[in-house]
Design a protein around this motif. Structure first.
Motif, PDB file in Angstrom:
ATOM      1  N   UNK A 197     -13.728 -12.484   9.804  1.00 18.49           N
ATOM      2  CA  UNK A 197     -12.898 -11.618  10.325  1.00 18.49           C
ATOM      3  C   UNK A 197     -13.094 -10.951  11.530  1.00 18.49           C
TER       4      UNK A 197
ATOM      5  N   UNK B 288     -18.531 -18.934  -1.308  1.00 23.53           N
ATOM      6  CA  UNK B 288     -17.791 -18.172  -0.380  1.00 23.53           C
ATOM      7  C   UNK B 288     -18.631 -17.354   0.637  1.00 23.53           C
TER       8      UNK B 288
ATOM      9  N   UNK C 119     -19.581 -14.898 -10.237  1.00 23.49           N
ATOM     10  CA  UNK C 119     -20.605 -15.249  -9.488  1.00 23.49           C
ATOM     11  C   UNK C 119     -20.425 -16.548  -8.947  1.00 23.49           C
TER      12      UNK C 119
ATOM     13  N   UNK D 138       0.929  -1.098   0.064  1.00 22.39           N
ATOM     14  CA  UNK D 138       0.112  -0.119   0.020  1.00 22.39           C
ATOM     15  C   UNK D 138       0.908   1.326   0.019  1.00 22.39           C
TER      16      UNK D 138
ATOM     17  N   UNK E 182      -5.776  -9.757   8.111  1.00 24.13           N
ATOM     18  CA  UNK E 182      -6.883  -9.501   7.349  1.00 24.13           C
ATOM     19  C   UNK E 182      -6.661  -9.098   5.942  1.00 24.13           C
TER      20      UNK E 182
ATOM     21  N   UNK F  40      -8.588 -10.751   2.779  1.00 24.35           N
ATOM     22  CA  UNK F  40      -9.368  -9.916   1.937  1.00 24.35           C
ATOM     23  C   UNK F  40      -8.818 -10.279   0.424  1.00 24.35           C
TER      24      UNK F  40
ATOM     25  N   UNK G 188     -17.881 -10.348   8.945  1.00 25.58           N
ATOM     26  CA  UNK G 188     -17.066  -9.279   9.570  1.00 25.58           C
ATOM     27  C   UNK G 188     -17.517  -8.978  10.813  1.00 25.58           C
TER      28      UNK G 188
ATOM     29  N   UNK H 155     -13.849 -12.100  -9.275  1.00 24.91           N
ATOM     30  CA  UNK H 155     -15.060 -11.968  -8.671  1.00 24.91           C
ATOM     31  C   UNK H 155     -16.288 -12.620  -9.516  1.00 24.91           C
TER      32      UNK H 155
ATOM     33  N   UNK I 216     -11.479  -9.288  -2.218  1.00 27.13           N
ATOM     34  CA  UNK I 216     -11.728  -7.687  -2.130  1.00 27.13           C
ATOM     35  C   UNK I 216     -10.667  -6.861  -2.597  1.00 27.13           C
ATOM     36  N   UNK I 217      -9.433  -7.597  -2.454  1.00 22.43           N
ATOM     37  CA  UNK I 217      -8.167  -6.829  -2.616  1.00 22.43           C
ATOM     38  C   UNK I 217      -7.391  -7.544  -3.683  1.00 22.43           C
ATOM     39  N   UNK I 218      -6.689  -6.787  -4.266  1.00 23.05           N
ATOM     40  CA  UNK I 218      -5.794  -7.456  -5.556  1.00 23.05           C
ATOM     41  C   UNK I 218      -4.408  -7.548  -5.085  1.00 23.05           C
TER      42      UNK I 218
ATOM     43  N   UNK J  38     -10.699 -13.292  -0.407  1.00 21.88           N
ATOM     44  CA  UNK J  38     -12.230 -13.373  -0.670  1.00 21.88           C
ATOM     45  C   UNK J  38     -12.276 -12.428  -1.863  1.00 21.88           C
TER      46      UNK J  38
ATOM     47  N   UNK K 273     -18.117 -16.778  -6.046  1.00 22.88           N
ATOM     48  CA  UNK K 273     -18.825 -15.750  -5.041  1.00 22.88           C
ATOM     49  C   UNK K 273     -19.995 -16.568  -4.257  1.00 22.88           C
TER      50      UNK K 273
ATOM     51  N   UNK L 190     -18.273 -13.928   3.556  1.00 22.74           N
ATOM     52  CA  UNK L 190     -17.272 -13.349   4.455  1.00 22.74           C
ATOM     53  C   UNK L 190     -18.181 -12.660   5.564  1.00 22.74           C
TER      54      UNK L 190
END
Lengths: 261, 265, 334
Positions: free
Chosen positions: C190, C108, C102, C22, C73, C77, C112, C100, C82-84, C80, C105, C110
């Motif tokens: 999470x 799975x 379908x 990041x 986390x 992510x 939180x 992503x 959410x992040x690349x 799941x 998805x 998630x």
């Protein structure tokens, strides 16, 4: 000193995002740009409309934009939300006026937007230099400055009253919207009050909104018939609103249940 | 597609339920927005007390324009406003709901997070808009052909789509600048461009507002078709323009969502 | 670093050399620094995940453990979708999560802690129906799954209460149900028990174990509660500063890295602390009760020594607490 610190912290918070500063400047400027275009189109080839020349309209909406950065803002929502979800609890325990603090925080983006808007204002003034004629004496300049500050205080009290209505209502935003609408119409933000139908002008005279923008801009355009009386009325409104605010705040705090976050 | 239709159907039912359980918001919006329309009418009357012709629009043509804008804007509020405004909080991570979870659902994320919540209180203002349109049309002897009327009816949904496209593009910037606080206010300001005739905007501003960011599609263009100021074949051009804009919105969203960094746990 | 490599055919999660960076803006202290940041912004690259690889089999229950900011986390992510990942590859059930799809998805879920998907003003059943539509769950399956989950989590009485009126524990249970209606094969959790009272925490753990057993679901969770880890998971992956530093069964972590055992003693009469010092290192002491750490290989001998030297009402021989092992691990005192 604590409120100076609050202001500086709020400024620092605005500095984090340059996009925010630019965005707020645009938000403040767009309504005036549109309305200026509208009135210039209506004016067309005419010399004036009800005493308003081309230069007057440009100056009017330039002033509306700039005075929004001085006078305006939107701190009713932080106040109302803070009451609703209990966020004001911690500040209530401190020797710190929470509503005033939020008002001070609001000044940060306005100050930055004002600074960013200055070059654009100079450009506009230059482009319309043949049409704009500002002839103010020293006294008028001083009175304009005082009137602007007083207008800002009236606006702040109205926003504060809207914000603390959250002590009684669960949905404060409709009151805020109504306040905004009344301010736009009767405050002269949408268009000069003197251009409006007589009945609207009559209502505007009875409400405090006129004393936020319309009085200062009248002084600027030398269209005020008695600026001392106007400023005196601004003082009077401040006193009345201060008393109302104090009363409502005390009642509200008595009712307030600290719900916590 | 079936998935989406089921989602909308279910969301609609749930929103109706919510409105019935908590009617205060509904009534507040239902009463306030028409009051705002009244203020705008006062403004209109003020303009036309000074002139008979405002950039090629007569008074009652301006009423039709204003009514159309009100209709389009409030339908935009009805279908898209809530979700797009909530999106800012979702992306920043300070909502109770989570954008992270939305990303894991087997439904188009853009559709799921930008649509599907409704503000039914706007219905009254939309009706007011329609009434104003009819009032404007009734006050002057227009000769409206069936082509004009059909063109108008076909164009109005495009105006509502423009509302969605523009607000979504503004909101998509949040993936790049999650600290942006004024997306709602920015959209609120920018929309105002759409309530005036397209002929008001000339030169560079005209190119921007009529083609690049065609906010005039919200009202002025449909009304121009209705009043015969634009020929019917231009419909295809506008449809093509909106299609391209929808595509750009989608591409921009897909590109921007990769910037999403999620708030910490 | 201890790593166990598995070569089973039913691996559902494969993570290979994954990194996630990041870019974080840096700002100095004070107003002057803020002013400078308007013109010139300094960025720092934060390596949230720095070259992690592991595989997880179907039905495994794995805990990601580590201090705050370790990368747990972030890893979750990326798994799941959410992040690349900045680098490396992630494969879950044969899919690349970031695409992503379908079909992925729908397999799975998630969950939180303290984040809702339930509509706030309406009863949970309404959100359940919404999820039914989103996940295209056939009505008969929906009804039977819902009945089962409601029964397992004991929430029959609150299904028609608006979510805003439910307690945190009740809300979390309903959040779990909403997440499990489509019977996901992989569950990402999470901090699922954060803020919940002890009773609800226990119920949640017991539920997760039952769900795992019944549906052969793979469960990956992050938590700061050791009991979540001990009671739910078989395997632990320790992450610190974005690196994987341990990956194996919890039992092995304890037996290999806990070179001590605890003797928990209840004395018949008050004893002095001095008398205990020769036995081992004193962990807790209040005169009538004590916990003493002794070398693992000598624990029986030390217990016998205590019984001979003192009058004892009760003596327990216990393993060192998992949190103590991990604390020791992360402070490099093994």
């Amino acid at each position: 000193m604590k409120y100076v610190r609050t202001f500086l912290l709020a400024l620092q918070s605005e500095f984090i995002s340059r996009a925010n500063i630019v965005g707020w400047f645009i938000v403040g400027a767009i309504p005036s740009v549109i309305l200026a275009l509208v009135w210039l189109a209506i004016l067309g080839d005419k010399q004036s409309i009800n005493g308003f020349t081309k230069g007057d309209f440009v100056l009017y909406y330039l002033f509306v934009t700039f005075s929004w950065y001085i006078v305006g803002g939107n701190f009713a929502f932080p106040v109302g939300n803070g009451i609703k979800d209990g966020r004001i609890n911690m500040t209530l325990l401190k020797p710190y006026n929470v509503v005033f603090g939020l008002c001070i925080q609001e000044q940060a983006w306005k100050a930055l937007s004002f600074i960013i808007a200055l070059p654009f204002a100079l450009i506009v003034l230059y482009l319309f230099r043949d049409d704009i004629h500002i002839k103010l004496t020293l006294i008028q300049n001083v009175m304009l400055f005082i009137s602007l500050i007083l207008g800002a205080i009236i606006f702040a009290f109205l926003e504060a009253l809207v914000g603390i209505s959250a002590f009684w209502v669960t949905e404060m935003w409709p009151i805020a919207h109504v306040n905004d609408m009344l301010f736009s119409l009767f405050g002269g933000r949408m268009l000069p009050l003197t251009l409006m139908p007589p009945v609207i002008l009559f209502i505007a005279n009875l409400l405090p909104y006129k004393y936020i923008f319309h009085i200062p801009v009248s002084i600027l355009l030398s269209k005020s018939s008695n600026m001392y009386l106007d400023i005196g009325l601004q003082f009077l409104y401040i006193c009345i609103l201060a008393l109302i605010y104090q009363f409502v705040w005390i009642k509200g705090i008595q009712k307030y249940e600290a719900i916590g976050s | 597609m079936n998935n989406l239709l089921r989602y909308y159907k279910r969301s609609f039912i749930l929103e109706v339920k919510r409105t019935i359980i908590y009617p205060l918001s509904f009534w507040i919006i239902a009463l306030i927005w028409p009051a705002y329309s009244l203020f705008q009418i006062i403004f209109l009357e003020t303009i036309y007390s000074q002139t008979n012709n405002f950039v090629g629009y007569s008074k009652y043509e301006a009423y039709v324009l204003f009514g159309t804008f009100t209709f389009v804007q409030t339908l935009g509020h009805l279908f898209f406003y809530r979700r797009l405004t909530e999106l800012a909080y979702l992306i920043r991570g300070n909502a109770d709901e989570s954008f992270d979870i939305a990303l894991t659902k087997p439904i188009n994320t853009q559709i799921f997070t930008t649509t599907g919540r409704f503000n039914f209180g706007n219905i009254t203002a939309a009706l007011v808009g329609l009434v104003v349109v009819f009032y404007g049309l009734s006050q002057e002897p227009y000769s409206l052909g069936i082509v004009n009327i059909v063109s108008y009816i076909i164009m109005v949904p495009l105006g509502i789509l423009i509302y969605y496209i523009m607000y979504t593009i503004i909101s998509t910037f949040l993936f790049w600048y999650p600290e942006l606080k004024m997306t709602e206010n920015l959209w609120g300001s920018i929309q105002d461009f759409g309530q005036y005739p397209s002929s008001l905007y000339q030169g560079g501003i005209g190119i921007v507002l009529n083609i690049l960011v065609p906010l005039t599609l919200m009202a002025s263009v449909p009304v121009d078709f209705l009043l015969g100021k634009l020929p019917a074949p231009m419909l295809l051009l506008y449809y093509a323009l909106v299609t391209i804009l929808l595509l750009i919105t989608r591409l921009f969203w897909n590109f921007s969502i990769k910037q999403y960094s999620s708030s910490s746990s | 670093m201890r790593v166990t490599i598995t070569h089973m055919a039913d691996e559902v999660i494969k993570v290979k050399n994954v990194k996630k960076y990041f870019s974080v803006a840096q700002k100095g202290e004070g107003f002057g620094a803020s002013l400078i940041s308007l013109v010139y912004k300094k960025y720092k690259e934060v390596k949230a995940v720095d070259d992690i690889s592991f595989e997880i089999k179907s039905g495994e229950m794995v805990a990601f453990l580590g201090p705050n900011g370790a990368g747990k986390t972030t890893t979750l992510k990326m798994l799941s979708g959410i992040l690349y990942p900045s680098e490396g590859t992630v494969s879950v059930l044969g899919y690349t999560p970031q695409n992503r799809q379908p079909e992925f998805q729908k397999q799975i879920a998630l969950v939180m802690g303290q984040k809702n998907q339930l509509w706030w003003d309406l009863p949970p059943t309404d959100t359940f129906l919404l999820n039914k539509d989103i996940y295209s769950i056939p009505t008969s399956q929906y009804k039977s799954t819902l009945e089962e989950l409601v029964d397992l989590l004991e929430v029959e009485n609150i299904l028609t209460t608006p979510v805003r009126k439910l307690s945190l524990g009740q809300r979390m249970k309903c959040e779990l149900i909403a997440s499990l209606l489509h019977l996901p094969k992989i569950l990402f959790l999470d901090e699922p028990t954060i803020g919940l009272d002890l009773v609800i925490q226990k119920k949640m753990r017991s539920f997760l174990k039952k769900y795992n057993k019944k549906n052969d679901a793979t469960i990956i969770l992050t938590s700061h509660y050791m009991d979540d880890v001990k009671e739910v998971c078989d395997r632990v992956i320790l992450i610190d500063h974005g690196h994987k530093i341990y990956d194996d069964q919890i039992d092995k972590l304890i037996t290999e890295y806990a070179n001590e055992k605890y003797l928990k003693i209840e004395f018949a009469n008050e004893v002095s602390k001095e008398n205990l010092k020769g036995i081992g290192s004193i962990i807790e002491f209040d005169g009538l009760q004590a916990t003493v750490a002794v070398p693992r290989k000598d624990h029986a001998k030390k217990a016998a020594e205590l019984l001979a030297k003192f009058e004892i009402d009760n003596i327990d021989i216990a393993e060192v607490e998992l949190e103590d092992i991990i604390l020791k691990y992360f402070t490099h005192q093994t």
